[in-house]
Write an enzyme that holds these catalytic residues in place. Structure first.
Site, PDB file in Angstrom:
ATOM      1  N   GLY A   1     -84.799  -2.061  72.783  1.00 61.71           N
ATOM      2  CA  GLY A   1     -84.782  -1.435  74.179  1.00 61.71           C
ATOM      3  C   GLY A   1     -83.742  -1.054  75.117  1.00 61.71           C
ATOM      4  O   GLY A   1     -82.428  -1.300  74.786  1.00 61.71           O
TER       5      GLY A   1
ATOM      6  N   GLN B   1     -77.569   1.152  81.725  1.00 63.36           N
ATOM      7  CA  GLN B   1     -77.004   0.825  80.304  1.00 63.36           C
ATOM      8  C   GLN B   1     -76.100   2.422  80.098  1.00 63.36           C
ATOM      9  O   GLN B   1     -75.401   2.130  79.861  1.00 63.36           O
ATOM     10  CB  GLN B   1     -77.963   0.258  79.287  1.00 63.36           C
ATOM     11  CG  GLN B   1     -78.633  -0.659  80.203  1.00 63.36           C
ATOM     12  CD  GLN B   1     -78.741  -1.626  79.288  1.00 63.36           C
ATOM     13  OE1 GLN B   1     -80.556  -1.388  78.300  1.00 63.36           O
ATOM     14  NE2 GLN B   1     -78.244  -1.886  77.990  1.00 63.36           N
TER      15      GLN B   1
ATOM     16  N   CYS C   1     -78.898  -8.180  73.751  1.00 63.80           N
ATOM     17  CA  CYS C   1     -79.217  -6.930  74.643  1.00 63.80           C
ATOM     18  C   CYS C   1     -77.654  -5.909  74.755  1.00 63.80           C
ATOM     19  O   CYS C   1     -76.455  -6.298  73.856  1.00 63.80           O
ATOM     20  CB  CYS C   1     -78.621  -7.404  76.396  1.00 63.80           C
ATOM     21  SG  CYS C   1     -78.067  -5.941  77.809  1.00 63.80           S
ATOM     22  N   LEU C   2     -77.911  -4.170  74.881  1.00 67.14           N
ATOM     23  CA  LEU C   2     -77.101  -3.665  74.064  1.00 67.14           C
ATOM     24  C   LEU C   2     -75.734  -4.019  74.701  1.00 67.14           C
ATOM     25  O   LEU C   2     -74.379  -2.751  74.467  1.00 67.14           O
ATOM     26  CB  LEU C   2     -77.545  -2.113  73.502  1.00 67.14           C
ATOM     27  CG  LEU C   2     -78.736  -2.016  72.872  1.00 67.14           C
ATOM     28  CD1 LEU C   2     -79.393  -0.633  72.788  1.00 67.14           C
ATOM     29  CD2 LEU C   2     -78.365  -2.481  71.810  1.00 67.14           C
TER      30      LEU C   2
ATOM     31  N   HIS D   1     -86.526  -7.722  80.282  1.00 67.53           N
ATOM     32  CA  HIS D   1     -85.547  -7.572  80.670  1.00 67.53           C
ATOM     33  C   HIS D   1     -85.307  -6.052  80.526  1.00 67.53           C
ATOM     34  O   HIS D   1     -83.962  -5.925  81.586  1.00 67.53           O
ATOM     35  CB  HIS D   1     -85.409  -7.852  78.436  1.00 67.53           C
ATOM     36  CG  HIS D   1     -83.555  -7.342  78.446  1.00 67.53           C
ATOM     37  ND1 HIS D   1     -82.715  -8.170  77.910  1.00 67.53           N
ATOM     38  CD2 HIS D   1     -82.883  -5.734  78.511  1.00 67.53           C
ATOM     39  CE1 HIS D   1     -81.730  -8.059  78.072  1.00 67.53           C
ATOM     40  NE2 HIS D   1     -81.679  -6.758  77.993  1.00 67.53           N
ATOM     41  N   GLU D   2     -86.355  -5.544  80.500  1.00 70.04           N
ATOM     42  CA  GLU D   2     -85.608  -3.507  80.334  1.00 70.04           C
ATOM     43  C   GLU D   2     -85.367  -3.833  82.312  1.00 70.04           C
ATOM     44  O   GLU D   2     -84.988  -3.018  82.508  1.00 70.04           O
ATOM     45  CB  GLU D   2     -86.284  -2.777  80.413  1.00 70.04           C
ATOM     46  CG  GLU D   2     -86.559  -2.934  78.337  1.00 70.04           C
ATOM     47  CD  GLU D   2     -84.620  -2.606  78.205  1.00 70.04           C
ATOM     48  OE1 GLU D   2     -83.613  -1.938  78.225  1.00 70.04           O
ATOM     49  OE2 GLU D   2     -84.548  -3.859  76.741  1.00 70.04           O
TER      50      GLU D   2
ATOM     51  N   HIS E   1     -82.837  -5.064  84.293  1.00 71.48           N
ATOM     52  CA  HIS E   1     -82.126  -3.936  84.527  1.00 71.48           C
ATOM     53  C   HIS E   1     -82.172  -3.099  85.191  1.00 71.48           C
ATOM     54  O   HIS E   1     -81.017  -2.280  85.988  1.00 71.48           O
ATOM     55  CB  HIS E   1     -81.702  -3.243  82.665  1.00 71.48           C
ATOM     56  CG  HIS E   1     -81.226  -3.747  81.969  1.00 71.48           C
ATOM     57  ND1 HIS E   1     -79.910  -3.984  81.858  1.00 71.48           N
ATOM     58  CD2 HIS E   1     -81.449  -4.064  80.548  1.00 71.48           C
ATOM     59  CE1 HIS E   1     -79.100  -4.766  81.199  1.00 71.48           C
ATOM     60  NE2 HIS E   1     -80.085  -4.179  80.094  1.00 71.48           N
TER      61      HIS E   1
HETATM   62 NI    NI Z   1     -80.097  -4.824  78.312  1.00 76.03          NI
END
Ligand code: NI
Length: 180
Positions: free
Chosen positions: A47, A52, A102-103, A144-145, A148
């Site tokens: 995701g 981000q 998480c990226l 999670h997304e 953000h």
């Molecule tokens: Ni993330």
């Protein structure tokens, strides 16, 4: 088509509340979404949310790969999905600790409490409705997304910091535990 630079934890954009998208069908939104999908795939992520990639708008993309889903009736494999201006609500009281990464926090993973079931909705770049009632991995990645978009990173949700570590160390410990 482009690979975008991903903001890492510590960058202030990750703590901002993102703004609604006034026109999900706009050409520049479609371009952004295409680039987000390319960036997510390039980084082998499940995701990615617009903040981000330094864009403070309420957009995220995700996928639920076959090897990550739980096999629950509402947690099946899902291909690349675009969610613009999402609405999200937890269903029931069932909250479980599930491993996630998480990226924006590369190299680390943690067990994070998430609602097992959620209902969400939004639109894609054609204005078509997306979402539904989902569980397990699908529910976790959406939570999670969505976080953000409100400036929340997973460490801010954690309750058990003993289950937080570097991916390589966690994998090694797991192998030793399994006697491998
Ligand atoms: Ni993330």
């Amino acid at each position: 088509m482009a690979i975008l630079k991903i903001a890492r934890m510590g960058h202030p954009i990750l703590l901002q509340r993102a703004a609604p998208v006034p026109d999900p069908g706009a050409a520049e939104i479609r371009r952004l979404v295409d680039d987000m999908l390319d960036t997510m795939e390039d980084a082998s992520g499940a995701g990615l949310a617009a903040p981000q990639v330094h864009v403070p708008l309420r957009i995220f993309v995700f996928r639920a790969p076959a090897e990550r889903v739980t096999g629950d009736a509402d947690d099946r494999q899902v291909g690349n999905t675009v969610v613009i201006n999402p609405v999200l609500e937890a269903i029931g009281e069932d909250v479980r600790l599930r491993w996630e990464g998480c990226l924006s926090i590369p190299g680390l993973r943690a067990a994070v409490p998430r609602a097992w079931r959620v209902r969400y909705s939004g639109v894609d770049c054609d204005g078509a409705p997306v979402g539904g009632e989902v569980s397990g991995f699908h529910a976790g990645v959406v939570q999670h997304e969505y976080d953000h978009l409100d400036g929340i990173l997973y460490p801010m949700r954690m309750t058990d910091f003993s289950r937080f570590g570097f991916v390589e160390e966690l994998a090694r410990a797991q192998m030793q535990q399994a006697g491998a």
